[in-house]
Design a protein around this motif. Structure first.
Motif, mmCIF file in Angstrom:
data_model
loop_
_atom_site.group_PDB
_atom_site.id
_atom_site.type_symbol
_atom_site.label_atom_id
_atom_site.label_comp_id
_atom_site.label_asym_id
_atom_site.label_seq_id
_atom_site.Cartn_x
_atom_site.Cartn_y
_atom_site.Cartn_z
ATOM 1 N N ASN A 9 0.869 -1.186 0.000
ATOM 2 C CA ASN A 9 0.000 0.000 0.000
ATOM 3 C C ASN A 9 0.901 1.229 0.000
ATOM 4 O OD1 ASN A 9 -1.814 2.047 0.493
ATOM 5 N ND2 ASN A 9 -2.319 1.396 2.584
ATOM 6 N N LYS A 11 0.241 4.245 -0.367
ATOM 7 C CA LYS A 11 -0.370 5.483 0.154
ATOM 8 C C LYS A 11 -0.059 6.638 -0.802
ATOM 9 C CE LYS A 11 -0.289 3.487 4.691
ATOM 10 N NZ LYS A 11 -0.329 3.672 6.125
ATOM 11 N N HIS A 96 -9.581 0.975 4.777
ATOM 12 C CA HIS A 96 -8.334 1.307 5.480
ATOM 13 C C HIS A 96 -8.628 2.339 6.573
ATOM 14 C CE1 HIS A 96 -4.339 2.805 6.320
ATOM 15 N NE2 HIS A 96 -3.890 1.683 5.812
ATOM 16 N N GLU A 98 -7.168 4.900 7.474
ATOM 17 C CA GLU A 98 -7.019 6.307 7.073
ATOM 18 C C GLU A 98 -8.259 6.785 6.321
ATOM 19 O OE1 GLU A 98 -3.183 5.812 5.211
ATOM 20 O OE2 GLU A 98 -2.308 5.455 7.183
ATOM 21 N N GLU A 166 -5.481 -4.892 10.663
ATOM 22 C CA GLU A 166 -4.527 -3.805 10.894
ATOM 23 C C GLU A 166 -4.915 -3.022 12.151
ATOM 24 O OE1 GLU A 166 -2.382 -2.547 6.981
ATOM 25 O OE2 GLU A 166 -4.129 -1.298 7.283
ATOM 26 N N ALA A 170 -0.893 0.262 15.491
ATOM 27 C CA ALA A 170 0.384 -0.287 14.993
ATOM 28 C C ALA A 170 0.716 0.211 13.584
ATOM 29 C CB ALA A 170 0.336 -1.806 15.014
ATOM 30 N N ILE A 171 -0.195 1.008 12.998
ATOM 31 C CA ILE A 171 0.054 1.521 11.642
ATOM 32 C C ILE A 171 0.936 2.767 11.740
ATOM 33 C CG2 ILE A 171 -1.024 2.597 9.620
ATOM 34 C CD1 ILE A 171 -3.474 0.862 10.130
ATOM 35 N N GLY A 172 1.970 2.813 10.923
ATOM 36 C CA GLY A 172 2.859 3.965 10.927
ATOM 37 C C GLY A 172 3.597 4.125 12.247
ATOM 38 N N GLY A 211 0.680 -3.253 9.594
ATOM 39 C CA GLY A 211 1.042 -2.328 10.674
ATOM 40 C C GLY A 211 2.504 -2.467 11.020
ATOM 41 N N SER A 212 3.317 -1.585 10.409
ATOM 42 C CA SER A 212 4.753 -1.523 10.708
ATOM 43 C C SER A 212 5.494 -2.828 10.408
ATOM 44 C CB SER A 212 4.979 -1.074 12.154
ATOM 45 O OG SER A 212 4.391 0.199 12.354
ATOM 46 N N VAL A 213 5.099 -3.474 9.324
ATOM 47 C CA VAL A 213 5.850 -4.653 8.880
ATOM 48 C C VAL A 213 7.043 -4.168 8.061
ATOM 49 C CG1 VAL A 213 5.778 -6.779 7.515
ATOM 50 C CG2 VAL A 213 3.744 -6.040 8.772
ATOM 51 N N LEU A 231 -0.106 -6.698 4.576
ATOM 52 C CA LEU A 231 -0.416 -5.446 3.886
ATOM 53 C C LEU A 231 0.640 -4.464 4.385
ATOM 54 C CD1 LEU A 231 -2.214 -3.705 2.070
ATOM 55 C CD2 LEU A 231 -3.761 -3.377 3.993
ATOM 56 N N VAL A 232 1.494 -4.041 3.489
ATOM 57 C CA VAL A 232 2.691 -3.294 3.881
ATOM 58 C C VAL A 232 2.581 -1.839 3.429
ATOM 59 C CG1 VAL A 232 5.204 -3.213 3.693
ATOM 60 C CG2 VAL A 232 4.025 -5.409 3.535
ATOM 61 N N GLY A 233 2.767 -0.916 4.344
ATOM 62 C CA GLY A 233 2.742 0.506 4.003
ATOM 63 C C GLY A 233 4.120 1.008 3.651
ATOM 64 N N ARG A 234 4.744 1.728 4.564
ATOM 65 C CA ARG A 234 6.030 2.394 4.291
ATOM 66 C C ARG A 234 7.067 1.524 3.602
ATOM 67 N NH1 ARG A 234 6.694 3.623 10.341
ATOM 68 N NH2 ARG A 234 5.215 1.915 10.249
HETATM 69 P P1 PGA Z 1 2.718 0.825 7.710
HETATM 70 O O1 PGA Z 1 1.245 0.973 7.087
HETATM 71 O O2 PGA Z 1 3.273 -0.475 7.181
HETATM 72 O O3 PGA Z 1 3.475 2.007 7.199
HETATM 73 O O4 PGA Z 1 2.563 0.806 9.183
HETATM 74 C C1 PGA Z 1 0.423 -0.150 6.959
HETATM 75 C C2 PGA Z 1 -0.885 0.238 6.355
HETATM 76 O O5 PGA Z 1 -1.407 1.328 6.646
HETATM 77 O O6 PGA Z 1 -1.469 -0.528 5.557
#
Ligand code: PGA
Length: 254
Positions: A9, A11, A96, A98, A166, A170-172, A211-213, A231-234
């Motif tokens: 993801n 973003k 999501h 957000e 998620e 734990a996200i971001g 969440g912060s993976v 599901l990977v963000g950053r």
């Molecule tokens: P993150 O985001 O990996 O940067 O914590 C995950 C997400 O919002 O899907």
């Protein structure tokens, strides 16, 4: 053994088309070397078209981060499920935190999931508690959120839903949730899915954690958390971190 699934993801990143193409190129190359893992990239709308390879649409599948639940018409700024499907998009992230924070209710989420599956794509349905309390009331909230987010979805569509657990906290964040807690909560999420649809559908469903993976914690979460993927963000736009993460996941034998 079913394959693991890693969904990136992105973003609202990156800022330029050149950077986006670069991330896609590196991700596709890495995905092509995996044996046990499917990879999906979800860039912002403006980069979706250039991310899809007509020649090789399978090595790296492409998803979208958002979708309208309306079919067409006067909805300025919106993108329909039919448009995404027509472009070659196969997955859409829905619900999501957000998007929930900017106004998506469970009912709206449910409408979006319905639009996605009816258009013939897979919905990546995100659920997660905002906070955890000692008494465990967050489990009730999580259950309600998932049930209500599925309220408009017909049972026949269950196979086209991927669950992404998620926890919002734990996200971001600095650290992911503890792997043992991930195991416990994803079992709960699957149970709720089973109650809504059927045990059979729930056993087949993919349950991801997000969440912060990152490439450092992915292996442990896979082994102890026993999830079907992430599901990977950053980390999904961070090279070579994401490539390392893909390798770490692929190395986990079932
Ligand atoms: P993150 O985001 O990996 O940067 O914590 C995950 C997400 O919002 O899907």
């Amino acid at each position: 053994m079913s394959k693991k699934l890693i969904i990136g993801n992105w973003k609202m990143n990156p800022s330029t088309l050149d950077e986006a193409k670069n991330i896609i190129r590196k991700t596709r190359t890495a995905a092509g070397k995996l044996h046990n893992t499917n990879v999906v990239a979800c860039p912002p709308f403006v980069f979706v078209f250039s991310a899809i390879s007509k020649r090789d649409p399978d090595t790296l599948e492409v998803g979208a981060q958002a979708v309208s639940f309306e079919e067409d018409g006067p909805h300025t700024g919106e993108v329909s499920a039919a448009m995404l499907k027509n472009l070659g998009v196969r997955y859409v992230i829905v619900g999501h935190s957000e998007e929930r924070a900017s106004g998506d209710t469970d009912d709206v989420v449910s409408k979006r999931v319905k639009a996605v599956v009816e258009a013939g794509m897979k919905a990546v349905l995100c659920v997660g508690e905002k906070v955890r309390d000692e008494g465990g009331t967050y489990l009730e909230a999580l259950k309600d959120q998932l049930r209500n987010s599925l309220a408009r979805v017909p049972a026949t569509a269950a196979k086209n839903i991927i669950l992404a657990y998620e926890p919002v906290w734990a996200i971001g964040a600095q650290e992911a949730m503890q792997a043992q807690q991930i195991l416990e909560t994803t079992i709960f999420v699957r149970k709720v899915f089973s109650d809504v649809f059927s045990q059979n559908q729930a056993m087949k469903a993919l349950v991801l954690y997000g969440g912060s993976v990152n490439f450092r914690n992915a292996h442990e979460i896979m082994i102890i958390g026993k999830v079907d993927g992430f599901l990977v963000g950053r980390e999904s736009v961070n090279m070579p971190g994401f490539v390392e993460l893909l390798k770490a996941v692929d190395a986990v034998a079932d």
